[in-house]
Design an enzyme around this catalytic site. Sequence first.
Site, mmCIF file in Angstrom:
data_model
loop_
_atom_site.group_PDB
_atom_site.id
_atom_site.type_symbol
_atom_site.label_atom_id
_atom_site.label_comp_id
_atom_site.label_asym_id
_atom_site.label_seq_id
_atom_site.Cartn_x
_atom_site.Cartn_y
_atom_site.Cartn_z
ATOM 1 N N TYR A 1 80.158 16.861 26.152
ATOM 2 C CA TYR A 1 81.381 16.575 26.954
ATOM 3 C C TYR A 1 81.797 15.130 26.830
ATOM 4 C CZ TYR A 1 84.577 16.234 30.702
ATOM 5 O OH TYR A 1 85.765 16.136 31.546
ATOM 6 N N LYS B 1 84.869 13.128 25.057
ATOM 7 C CA LYS B 1 85.855 12.220 25.808
ATOM 8 C C LYS B 1 85.928 10.793 25.077
ATOM 9 C CE LYS B 1 87.583 15.199 28.710
ATOM 10 N NZ LYS B 1 89.123 15.361 28.662
ATOM 11 N N GLY C 1 92.318 27.303 33.577
ATOM 12 C CA GLY C 1 93.651 27.152 34.754
ATOM 13 C C GLY C 1 94.153 28.428 35.263
HETATM 14 C C1 UD1 Z 1 80.303 14.589 37.645
HETATM 15 C C2 UD1 Z 1 81.420 15.418 36.665
HETATM 16 C C3 UD1 Z 1 80.833 15.582 35.487
HETATM 17 C C4 UD1 Z 1 80.538 14.416 34.866
HETATM 18 C C5 UD1 Z 1 79.754 13.560 35.564
HETATM 19 C C6 UD1 Z 1 79.728 12.317 34.986
HETATM 20 C C7 UD1 Z 1 82.403 17.029 38.464
HETATM 21 C C8 UD1 Z 1 82.373 18.548 38.954
HETATM 22 N N1 UD1 Z 1 81.296 16.870 37.425
HETATM 23 O O1 UD1 Z 1 79.121 15.276 37.795
HETATM 24 O O2 UD1 Z 1 81.859 16.408 34.611
HETATM 25 O O3 UD1 Z 1 79.971 14.571 33.640
HETATM 26 O O4 UD1 Z 1 80.305 13.347 36.869
HETATM 27 O O5 UD1 Z 1 79.018 11.135 35.691
HETATM 28 O O6 UD1 Z 1 83.086 16.415 38.618
HETATM 29 N N2 UD1 Z 1 74.909 18.422 44.369
HETATM 30 C C9 UD1 Z 1 74.525 19.043 45.139
HETATM 31 N N3 UD1 Z 1 74.396 20.350 45.371
HETATM 32 C C10 UD1 Z 1 75.638 21.349 45.061
HETATM 33 C C11 UD1 Z 1 76.340 20.574 43.936
HETATM 34 C C12 UD1 Z 1 75.684 19.131 43.485
HETATM 35 O O7 UD1 Z 1 73.379 18.423 45.826
HETATM 36 O O8 UD1 Z 1 75.596 22.230 45.343
HETATM 37 C C13 UD1 Z 1 74.860 17.041 43.971
HETATM 38 C C14 UD1 Z 1 74.765 17.013 42.447
HETATM 39 O O9 UD1 Z 1 73.059 16.909 42.209
HETATM 40 C C15 UD1 Z 1 75.047 15.540 42.333
HETATM 41 C C16 UD1 Z 1 76.366 15.252 43.191
HETATM 42 O O10 UD1 Z 1 76.215 16.548 44.068
HETATM 43 O O11 UD1 Z 1 73.800 14.519 42.501
HETATM 44 C C17 UD1 Z 1 77.627 15.434 42.464
HETATM 45 O O12 UD1 Z 1 77.565 16.735 41.636
HETATM 46 P P1 UD1 Z 1 78.906 16.967 41.074
HETATM 47 O O13 UD1 Z 1 79.917 17.254 41.878
HETATM 48 O O14 UD1 Z 1 78.294 18.242 40.115
HETATM 49 O O15 UD1 Z 1 79.259 15.982 40.160
HETATM 50 P P2 UD1 Z 1 78.404 14.913 39.157
HETATM 51 O O16 UD1 Z 1 77.164 15.498 38.739
HETATM 52 O O17 UD1 Z 1 78.761 13.579 39.608
#
Ligand code: UD1
Length: 315
Positions: A147, A151, A41
């Site tokens: 994680y 939860k 935070g």
């Molecule tokens: C999210 C949660 C995670 C949880 C998961 C449960 C967040 C930050 N993370 O992960 O805590 O365990 O849901 O399903 O909310 N991506 C890109 N480029 C980037 C970053 C991400 O292509 O630079 C893609 C990732 O590969 C993924 C998507 O964007 O497919 C979302 O990524 P992210 O925001 O990290 O969230 P989750 O993977 O869904």
Amino acid sequence: MALKFRKALVTGGAGFIGSHLVEALVGHGCDVTVLDNLASGNLANLARVQDKITFVKGDIKDDRTLSRVAKGCEVVFHLAAVVSVTQTVKDPVLSALVNEMGTLRVLDAARKHGIRRVVLSSSSAVYGDAPQLPKSESMTPAPMSPYAVQKLTNEYYAELYHRLYGLETVCLRYFNVYGPHQDPSSPYSGVISIFMLRAINDQAPLIYGDGGQTRDFVFVKDVVQANLLAATHEAASGRVFNVGTSNSVSINGLWELIARLAGCRLPAKHEAPRPGDILHSLASIQRAKELLGFQPAITFEEGLRQTFAWYRQGA
Ligand code: UD1
């Protein structure tokens, strides 16, 4: 919405989601105490309300501090956690001390101090990569990271505290939350925060895989709304609720929207899919609609606009 309480404790109140919740509670005239160890935070998140709240720098693992801040509260919003999935994979034991034992201490402090209700932040991570869509609360959880296990364990404890001790508990399973105050600085930050920063700095984003993967992105102010409803509604007690929008967008589509907002013409670069990435995620929010009256109020375009304005201001 009329809140049925006046004095609230927010653990993790200096964090991304917690700080928005604190602002909303102050706006409703609540007397708010924030407990945060500032590990992830940031006090800057509370700048607008700092002289209207009681801030305590401390840890949920510390019983004495917890007792002190819990005393006299009617509702606890428990958001403090090791929030990085990667961090919990690197250190399952240390993260469990915070995410599991810390939560158990929060529940127990609530029980001992006669707190009426505890609203706990859970995660869609508990669903794992089960292929059924949309995810509904009645599905069998399939946690795939420490994680997610942590939860889920908290959800079980919450239900148990409700049944054994009559403590009112509500768990909220957040889908992909985005908005101002989200820290974009790590490669594991939320994709929207990363893409926004890239667009502002005129850098192409990296998309893992073909970009066809989809997510249910929920604006942080709607997550706040869900927390306030969860603290207020009788029927919420002892239950788990998804908090999303029931809409999804692909990662390619997301970059197009952000690039348009930023006036950035760079095409995305693609890399190999991220190991363990799930393909699609979508919430059923029927239960939250029916029992809490939850209805996301911010469209995705509007949420992105507000979020982008915030990142641009700070960049
Ligand atoms: C999210 C949660 C995670 C949880 C998961 C449960 C967040 C930050 N993370 O992960 O805590 O365990 O849901 O399903 O909310 N991506 C890109 N480029 C980037 C970053 C991400 O292509 O630079 C893609 C990732 O590969 C993924 C998507 O964007 O497919 C979302 O990524 P992210 O925001 O990290 O969230 P989750 O993977 O869904």
